[in-house]
Design a protein around this motif. Structure first.
Motif, short mmCIF file in Angstrom:
data_model
loop_
_atom_site.label_atom_id
_atom_site.label_comp_id
_atom_site.label_asym_id
_atom_site.label_seq_id
_atom_site.Cartn_x
_atom_site.Cartn_y
_atom_site.Cartn_z
N VAL A 660 0.86 -1.19 0.00
CA VAL A 660 0.00 0.00 0.00
C VAL A 660 0.89 1.23 0.00
CG1 VAL A 660 -1.91 -1.10 1.19
CG2 VAL A 660 -0.11 -0.03 2.50
N GLU A 661 0.26 2.32 -0.22
CA GLU A 661 1.06 3.54 -0.24
C GLU A 661 1.40 3.95 1.18
OE1 GLU A 661 -0.76 6.59 -2.51
OE2 GLU A 661 0.57 8.14 -1.74
N PRO A 662 2.66 4.10 1.46
CA PRO A 662 3.01 4.47 2.83
C PRO A 662 2.80 5.96 3.06
CG PRO A 662 4.98 4.35 1.50
CD PRO A 662 3.83 3.99 0.60
N LEU A 663 2.82 6.33 4.30
CA LEU A 663 2.65 7.73 4.62
C LEU A 663 3.86 8.54 4.20
CD1 LEU A 663 1.14 7.12 8.13
CD2 LEU A 663 -0.06 8.14 6.21
N LEU A 664 4.98 7.90 4.28
CA LEU A 664 6.20 8.58 3.88
C LEU A 664 7.20 7.55 3.43
CD1 LEU A 664 7.64 11.35 3.77
CD2 LEU A 664 8.62 10.76 5.98
N LEU A 665 7.79 7.79 2.32
CA LEU A 665 8.77 6.84 1.81
C LEU A 665 10.16 7.44 2.00
CD1 LEU A 665 9.15 4.13 0.34
CD2 LEU A 665 9.20 5.40 -1.79
N PRO A 666 10.90 6.85 2.92
CA PRO A 666 12.25 7.39 3.15
C PRO A 666 13.13 7.20 1.93
CG PRO A 666 11.56 5.93 4.92
CD PRO A 666 10.59 5.74 3.79
N SER A 667 13.99 8.11 1.78
CA SER A 667 14.78 8.12 0.54
C SER A 667 15.94 7.13 0.56
CB SER A 667 15.30 9.53 0.27
OG SER A 667 15.93 10.03 1.46
N ASN A 668 16.32 6.73 1.75
CA ASN A 668 17.53 5.91 1.79
C ASN A 668 17.25 4.41 1.83
OD1 ASN A 668 16.41 5.92 4.28
ND2 ASN A 668 18.26 6.51 5.39
#
Lengths: 700, 133
Positions: A660-668
Motif C-alpha cells: 500500500v502507499e506508505p505515509l512517507l517513503l524514506p529516501s535511503n
C-alpha cells in the motif's frame, strides 16, 4: 360625596353594627378620591355579578344543587361565634379573623346593590346564599384570569394614563374572580400619603413594593395600606374560590398593628425612584447566602449610574469598554421613557446585584484564553480608534489591559453523590447553573470493589479517562505555547515544573489500567491523545509507547476502523529517530515476532497497512542512517546478524506482496537494500515500491 | 446597555413586552418585570397564546414566574409594530377546542403509525424527555 357613599352603606339593614364601627375608622383617613374610585369599581362589579349570577336574585337555591360560588356573610356580632357545620369549608381561621377584626364587608353590600337579594340562610351563618353559576371557563381552569373578553393588545398599551387606567381596572375587577389570583399588585393614589408606618416584623419579603406603580387597579382592595398581597397571603383560607369576597377591601380592615406588621415606606411621587431599604428589609429580601450589594451603594433613579463607580477589583472591564460604557451612559440618561405604571419593580439595586453576579461568573485569570472574542473585539476597536486619532491628535498610547488579580472562588463539587443512592444530585448554582451528570462516576462510586466489570463499563471508564486527560493535555500545550512569551525566570521554571508534572500525570494515568497503553490505543481519541502527548515525553517513556505500539501492531491494525493510526506516525517517527541501534534491533525483532503470527504474516500484515508499512520503512530508514552515518553504534551481540536477517525477510516480503502507499517513503531505503541484496531483487523491490507509491525512489 | 458584552443579559429587557417560549411548548406574552441569575423570569400581565393553524387565542394569566431552565427562547415584542394580519384571533373557548382537536388528530395518526410499524416488526422507543448532553 364621601358622606353619601357612607349613607348608602349605612342604609343596608343586614349589615350589623360592626359596619359602623368600621366606618368610623375609615372616616378618619379615608380619602374622598378613593371612594370615588371605589364607587366606579362597584359598578363594574355589579355588572359582573349580574352577568355571573343572573338578575333574578330572589330565587332560592337549595343546598342540593352544586354551588360554584359561596358568598361570605357579614360578620356575626362579635359576641356570637356560631359553630360551623362540619361540612362547611370556611375554616376556623377565617371566622376568627372576621371575629378579630370586626370585619364587615360593608362595601360588598355596595357590590350587591345591583339587585342581589338575600337568599335563604343556611344553618351556617357564614353563608348568605348559594347560587349555581354557570360553569365558565374560569371555574374549569382556575388559572384563567378573565375570559369575559379577550385581552387585546390595547390593554398593554399605556398610551395615556386614563386609557390604561380604565382598561386595567376592568381587568382587575374580574381578575379577582380567579381563585388562583390572590391579589393584584396594589397601587396607591398619586396624592395619597401613607400615614401608617408599622414595625418591620413581617417575615415575608414582599417589601419589593418600593417602586410605586401608579394608577389604577382595585385601590379598594388595598385601601391605603398597600401591599395587601402580603396580607392576603397571610390569611389562609380567607377566600372561598370564586368568591366575590376577594374584591372586598378586607385587608384594609385587618388590624395590621396586631397581627401582621410590615414596614412600608412612605409614598413618593416619583415611581422610578427606588425606596431606600431598611437593613432589615435588605436582609429579608436577599436571603442569607446571596451576595449582597455593597452597603455603600446608594440607589439612585438611574439604574445605570451606580454602576459607573466600577465595583472594585471584582470586575475587570477592558478599558475601551469602560470608555464606551461611559459614553453610552450619558446618552441613555437623556432618553425619556414612556410611562409604565409597573415599571421599576426591579430596582436599581437588584439589577446591580445581578450584573455583579454575572460579572463574578465571568472572572478569569487568563481572560485572553477564556474570553477570546471579547478581548479581541475590544482590542480591534481600540486599534481602529487609535488609527483614527492618529490623524487628529498625536498618537496616544492605548491603555493597557490591566491583568486582573482576582482570586477565583474555590471550585466546589457541583455534583453530589449521596452514599447508597442510585443517582446523583446535581447542585445548581449561579456558577454552574446546570451541570451534566456523568454516568461513569455514579457507577464507580456504586461498585468500587468490583473487579469484574462489564466491558461496557470499562470502555466508559476508558473514554472518560481520555476526556479528562485531554483537558490536562490542553493545559500542557497551552503552557508550551506560553513558553514563547518572555516570562521572568522563576515563573518560567514554575511553569515548566507544572507542565512536567501534568505530563507525568497523564502518562501514569494511561499506564495505570492494564500496565500498558493498549486500551487507550484502541480508541481513536486515545490515539490522538497519545500522538499529542508523545512530543512532551522523555525518550524513555516515549520508547515505551513505541514498544507497545509495535508489539500490538497486528491488533491495532485490525481494530483501526476509523483509520486514525496514521496520526501516530509523525511523533513515533521522531521517537524512532532517537533510538540507538540496539534499541532499533529490539524493536524490529518485536515487530517481526509476534506471539500469534509468524514473521511472514506479521510482515504481510504490516505491508497491507499504511501505518504498519510506514513504520517499517521508518525503522529501516533509521537503521540505514545509523549504519551509514559512521557514528559508533555500540551494538550488542547478534545485532548485526539480526539486522541482516530482517533486511532479507523484509526485502522478500516487500517484493512479493502488494504494497500500500506508505505515509512517507524514506529516501535511503533503496540504498539500504542495495547494500545487502543483489541487483535483481533490488530492481524488483523498486518496481514494487514504485507502483505502490507512484513516485520514483532514489535510483540505486 | 449590556454591561457584559459577549454575554446574554436580561437587564435591558426589563419592563418590556416579551414573548417567551417554554419547554413544554407554551407561548407566553407579558411584561418582563424581574429576573435573577438563573434567568428565572417574572412576567406581568401575562397572556398565554395558543396557536392552532392560523388562529390564535389569548388566555390572560396574570403574573407568571418562569423557572429559567424551562425557557427555550425569549424575545422582545415591538409594541409599535402592527400585529400580523395573517393570524386571526378567536375566543378562548374556540382556540382550546381547536387545540383539543389538533391533539386528538395527532394522537390518532401517532397510533396508526405505531401500529403500522408494529406490523412490520419495528418499534420506535419513546423519546426521553430529558435533554441529552
Amino acid at each position: 360625596m364621601c358622606d353619601s357613599e357612607q349613607q348608602q352603606e349605612v342604609s343596608e339593614p343586614q349589615w350589623p353594627e360592626n359596619g359602623e364601627q368600621w366606618r368610623d375608622e375609615e372616616d378618619q383617613t379615608m380619602d374622598c378620591g378613593l371612594l370615588e374610585v371605589m364607587a366606579e369599581e362597584d359598578e363594574d362589579i355589579n355588572v359582573y355579578n349580574q352577568e355571573t349570577f343572573g338578575t333574578d336574585m330572589d330565587t332560592d337555591v337549595t343546598t342540593d344543587k352544586p354551588s360554584s360560588s359561596v358568598q361570605l356573610p357579614p360578620t356575626p356580632p362579635p359576641s356570637d361565634v356560631q359553630p360551623l357545620p362540619p361540612h362547611r369549608t370556611p375554616p376556623p381561621p377565617r371566622q376568627r379573623l372576621q371575629h378579630q377584626c370586626g370585619f364587615v364587608p360593608g362595601q360588598r353590600g355596595r357590590g350587591y346593590r345591583g339587585g342581589q337579594g338575600r337568599g335563604q340562610m343556611f344553618e351556617d351563618p357564614a353563608v348568605i346564599r348559594m347560587v349555581e353559576g354557570r360553569p365558565s371557563l374560569k371555574s374549569l381552569d382556575s388559572a384563567i384570569v378573565d375570559c369575559g373578553f379577550a385581552m387585546h393588545r390595547n390593554a398593554f398599551i399605556h398610551n395615556n394614563n386614563d386609557h390604561s387606567y380604565r382598561k386595567s381596572r376592568r381587568v382587575s375587577g374580574s381578575i379577582l374572580q380567579d381563585s388562583a389570583i390572590v391579589c393584584v399588585i396594589g397601587h396607591r393614589g398619586r396624592d395619597q400619603q401613607l400615614n401608617c408606618s408599622l414595625d418591620s416584623t413581617f417575615p415575608i419579603a414582599f417589601g419589593t413594593r418600593r417602586a410605586e406603580p401608579r394608577g389604577p387597579c382595585s385601590r379598594r382592595v388595598f385601601g391605603r395600606r398597600g401591599a395587601s398581597q402580603v396580607n392576603i397571603l397571610a390569611t389562609p383560607g380567607a377566600f372561598a374560590p370564586g368568591s366575590p369576597f376577594l374584591r372586598q377591601p378586607m385587608t384594609s380592615r385587618l388590624p395590621f398593628n396586631q397581627t401582621w406588621g410590615f414596614t412600608f415606606p412612605p409614598n413618593r411621587s416619583c415611581p422610578s425612584t427606588p425606596q431606600p431599604l431598611t437593613p432589615k428589609m435588605m436582609q429579608l429580601r436577599f436571603g442569607t447566602n446571596s451576595p449582597r450589594p455593597s452597603p455603600f451603594y446608594s440607589p439612585s433613579s438611574n439604574p445605570v449610574q451606580p454602576f459607573s463607580r466600577c465595583p472594585g477589583p471584582v470586575t475587570q472591564l477592558h478599558p475601551q469598554h469602560k470608555r464606551l460604557l461611559g459614553q453610552k451612559q450619558r446618552m441613555f440618561q437623556r432618553k425619556s421613557e414612556g410611562w409604565d405604571p409597573y415599571c421599576n419593580l426591579m430596582t436599581a439595586k437588584e439589577k446591580e446585584w445581578i450584573i455583579r453576579l454575572q460579572m463574578i461568573q465571568l472572572q478569569s485569570e487568563n481572560p485572553y484564553h477564556e474570553d477570546y472574542y471579547y478581548q479581541e473585539y475590544y482590542r480591534r476597536i481600540e486599534a481602529k480608534m487609535a488609527e483614527e486619532e492618529l490623524g487628529i491628535k498625536s498618537k496616544r498610547e492605548p491603555p493597557k489591559l490591566t491583568t486582573p488579580y482576582i482570586t477565583k472562588t474555590d471550585a466546589y463539587a457541583p455534583v453530589v453523590h449521596i452514599e447508597g443512592s442510585l443517582g446523583q444530585v446535581a447542585v445548581s448554582t449561579c456558577y454552574s447553573p446546570r451541570r451534566a451528570i456523568s454516568a461513569v462516576h455514579a457507577v464507580q462510586a456504586h461498585c468500587p470493589f468490583e473487579e469484574q466489570k462489564d466491558n461496557k463499563q470499562q470502555r466508559l471508564e476508558v473514554l472518560n479517562k481520555i476526556e479528562m486527560l485531554f483537558m490536562v493535555l490542553l493545559e500542557v500545550e497551552e503552557s508550551e505555547r506560553m513558553k514563547t512569551t518572555v516570562l521572568p525566570e522563576t515563573e518560567e521554571r514554575r511553569l515548566m515544573e507544572k507542565t512536567e508534572r501534568k505530563v507525568e500525570q497523564i502518562y501514569s494515568e494511561l499506564q495505570s489500567h492494564s500496565g500498558d497503553f493498549l486500551p487507550f490505543l484502541l480508541i481513536s481519541k486515545g490515539k490522538r491523545l497519545l500522538a499529542r502527548l508523545l512530543p512532551f515525553l522523555k525518550h524513555e517513556s516515549a520508547g515505551k509507547i513505541l514498544h507497545v505500539v509495535i508489539c500490538n501492531l497486528p491488533t491495532l491494525m485490525n481494530k483501526d476502523s476509523e483509520e486514525t493510526l496514521p496520526v501516530l506516525y509523525p511523533p513515533l517517527r521522531n521517537v524512532i529517530g532517537g533510538l540507538t541501534f540496539s534499541q532499533l534491533i529490539a524493536i524490529l525483532k518485536d515487530l517481526t515476532s509476534s506471539e500469534s503470527l509468524s514473521t511472514l504474516e506479521c510482515l504481510t500484515q504490516a505491508c497491507q497497512n499504511k501505518f504498519g508499512l510506514s513504520l517499517l520503512y521508518a525503522l529501516l530508514s533509521h537503521g540505514e542512517k545509523l549504519l551509514s552515518s559512521g557514528v559508533p553504534l555500540e551494538p550488542s551481540i547478534g545485532d548485526f546478524e539480526m539486522w541482516t536477517e530482517i533486511i532479507f525477510q523484509v526485502a522478500g516480503q516487500l517484493s512479493q506482496c502488494s504494497l500500500v502507499e506508505p505515509l512517507l517513503l524514506p529516501s535511503n531505503l533503496l540504498t539500504l537494500f542495495c547494500r545487502y541484496l543483489d541487483k535483481r531483487t533490488v530492481h524488483q523491490l523498486k518496481n514494487n515500491m514504485e507502483s505502490a507509491t507512484g513516485f520514483l525512489a532514489l535510483p540505486s | 446597555m449590556n454591561y457584559v458584552p459577549g454575554t446574554a443579559s436580561l437587564i435591558d429587557d426589563i419592563d418590556k413586552k416579551h414573548l417567551v417560549l417554554l419547554r413544554d411548548g407554551r407561548t407566553l406574552i407579558g411584561f418582563l418585570r424581574s429576573i435573577d441569575q438563573f434567568a428565572n423570569l417574572v412576567f406581568h400581565q401575562t397572556v398565554e397564546r395558543i396557536h392552532v393553524g392560523k388562529k390564535f387565542g389569548d388566555i390572560p394569566r396574570g403574573i407568571f414566574i418562569v423557572r429559567g431552565e424551562n425557557v427555550v427562547l425569549l424575545g422582545e415584542i415591538d409594541v409599535e409594530k402592527p400585529c400580523d394580519a395573517v393570524l386571526q384571533q378567536v375566543s378562548i373557548e374556540e382556540i382550546l377546542e381547536e387545540q383539543r382537536l389538533q391533539q386528538q388528530t395527532k394522537q390518532e395518526t401517532e397510533k396508526v403509525k405505531l401500529q403500522v410499524l408494529k406490523d412490520r416488526g419495528l418499534s420506535i422507543p419513546k423519546a426521553d424527555n430529558l435533554d441529552e448532553y
